[in-house]
Enzyme design. Structure first.
Site, mmCIF file in Angstrom:
data_model
loop_
_atom_site.group_PDB
_atom_site.id
_atom_site.type_symbol
_atom_site.label_atom_id
_atom_site.label_comp_id
_atom_site.label_asym_id
_atom_site.label_seq_id
_atom_site.Cartn_x
_atom_site.Cartn_y
_atom_site.Cartn_z
ATOM 1 N N GLY A 283 0.819 -1.213 0.000
ATOM 2 C CA GLY A 283 0.000 0.000 0.000
ATOM 3 C C GLY A 283 0.841 1.247 0.000
ATOM 4 C CG ASN A 284 -0.475 4.652 -1.471
ATOM 5 O OD1 ASN A 284 -1.141 5.488 -0.890
ATOM 6 N ND2 ASN A 284 -0.954 3.935 -2.492
ATOM 7 N NE ARG A 285 3.882 8.111 5.194
ATOM 8 C CZ ARG A 285 4.648 9.194 5.293
ATOM 9 N NH1 ARG A 285 5.730 9.301 4.555
ATOM 10 N NH2 ARG A 285 4.338 10.171 6.118
ATOM 11 C CB SER A 286 -2.752 8.201 -0.241
ATOM 12 O OG SER A 286 -3.898 8.995 -0.409
#
Ligand code: CTP
Length: 402
Positions: A201-204
């Site tokens: 995933g990512n930090r958005s």
């Protein structure tokens, strides 16, 4: 915008400080008009410090500048919080025996009131007739809500929370320039499963995309928000489609894109997903000290939507870059705008400590050919408005589209 906050004499006056603060933080020039009674509940220095302006109470002060009408004439919005039963009655009758009454009568701006009183007073036929009359005249009411009142009692009559009042006020201040338009907004970050419990995933956090959806709705648009794993409560007043992976986001976005006048792709789509998704949880004793994940490219959803767009449809992309050098950052942005075929590209710098999960943002917006269209810095709501200003300006006149 210029907002007059009228405060009248109820115990909820102490909460009006939160309303003033919320409006100031949203970037408005706030002028407090307090009744004498209000100042028994909340101090003038507090209100002056928070509003960053003098507090007005006296009808016979500032006569030379005709203050009793000037405040109302200059206002883009008048908010009265709390509005006591007595104030509601005076507003209904158009009584102007104090500065607030004069300010209201001298104003053509929308009026928002947040009534606060005991349940018996709220339900009294006189108050009911007064509020009905005010509504008929186009006055906006927020609350009252049910809850604990000043004494031991509880019931309907409690003033709406400051955040709700600020949200209602902000909604009234918004230009209705997206009325009748349909917007597709994507937000959040996609998660690509590795096994039933893990993902890439990512930090958005989804804050910027959610702010765009919310502001577009406030400006009159019908909004579909395709949200991937938001870290925040989803915004109200928009059609929410929740998704998890890039593939789900693509499906949902394609489905809504056909009806959209504009597409704003604020979501952080994972560029890669695991080639294989393990049916069961991957166990350490089976993998040993190293685990190799093979990833495969996800389709570029934005590019696909831009390629398939109908005539006149506006497509907005985002680019999150860690590049520090401004010129180099713009170069990357220009190349991305061209590669993706978008009308507008919103560039923001991200890093270990910037861009994510914060309340503020700083952006540069490029046109499809790389011209700098806007630079904005502020809360994510303010930044959202700057982006929407450009979207509104780029949309073809609504009459030309069926
Ligand atoms: N995007 C998309 N589909 C993807 C990847 C990104 O639709 N598979 C969209 C994002 O929603 C965003 C824009 O493309 O609006 C920016 O994507 P980004 O990943 O930053 O750009 P890339 O072209 O993939 O370039 P790079 O990752 O190499 O910087």
């Amino acid at each position: 915008m210029n907002v007059v906050v009228g405060i009248t004499g109820g115990i909820a006056a102490y909460k009006a400080v939160g309303v003033v603060r919320g409006l100031v933080l949203a970037g408005h020039d706030v002028h407090v008009v307090a009744t004498e009674a209000a100042l028994r509940f909340v101090g003038r220095p507090t209100l002056e410090a928070i509003s960053r302006n003098p507090v007005h109470t006296e009808l016979y002060e500032g006569v030379a500048e005709v203050r009793h009408v000037a405040l109302g004439q200059r206002a883009d919005l008048v908010v009265i919080a709390p509005a006591t039963a007595n104030t509601v009655a005076k507003l209904a009758a158009g009584i102007a025996d104090d500065l607030l009454g004069n300010t209201v009568l001298a104003s053509r701006a929308p009026l928002l009131i947040a009534p606060a009183m005991h349940t018996e007073m709220w339900e009294h036929p006189a108050t009911r007739a007064n509020t009905a009359l005010l509504r008929e005249r186009g006055v906006h009411l927020v609350g009252p809500v049910a809850g604990q009142l000043t004494g031991q009692d509880s019931g309907v009559g409690r003033m709406a929370e400051p955040d709700a009042i600020v949200a209602a006020a902000t909604g009234l201040l918004a230009p209705r320039d997206l009325e009748g338009r349909r917007l597709l907004v994507t937000a959040g970050g996609t998660r690509e499963p590795i096994d039933p419990v893990r993902f890439v995933g990512n930090r958005s956090s989804g804050r910027q995309g959610a702010a765009i959806a919310l502001r577009a709705a406030a400006r009159g648009a019908e909004v579909v928000l395709v949200a991937a794993n938001l870290d925040i409560d989803p915004p109200q007043g928009v059609e929410l489609v929740q998704v998890g992976t890039a593939a789900e986001l693509e499906r949902a976005a394609r489905e809504a894109a056909g009806r959209a006048d504009a597409i704003v792709m604020a979501a952080a789509v994972a560029d890669y997903r695991p080639v294989e998704v393990a049916e069961d949880k991957i166990k350490k004793d089976e993998t040993g000290d190293e685990l190799e994940l093979r990833l495969v490219r996800n389709p570029d959803i934005l590019r696909g939507l831009a390629d398939a767009r109908a005539e006149g449809q506006i497509v907005v992309g985002f680019a999150a870059e860690t590049e520090r050098d401004r010129e180099r950052q713009l170069e990357l942005g220009r190349a991305k705008a061209a590669r993706k075929g978008v009308d507008l590209l919103v560039l923001n710098r991200v890093g270990w400590h910037e861009g994510f999960a914060t309340e503020r943002n700083a952006i540069t917006v490029l046109s499809g050919v790389g011209t700098i269209m806007a630079e904005a810095e502020g809360t994510k709501a303010e930044v959202a408005d700057r982006i929407l200003d450009l979207v509104a300006a780029a949309l073809p006149p609504s009459a030309s589209r069926g």
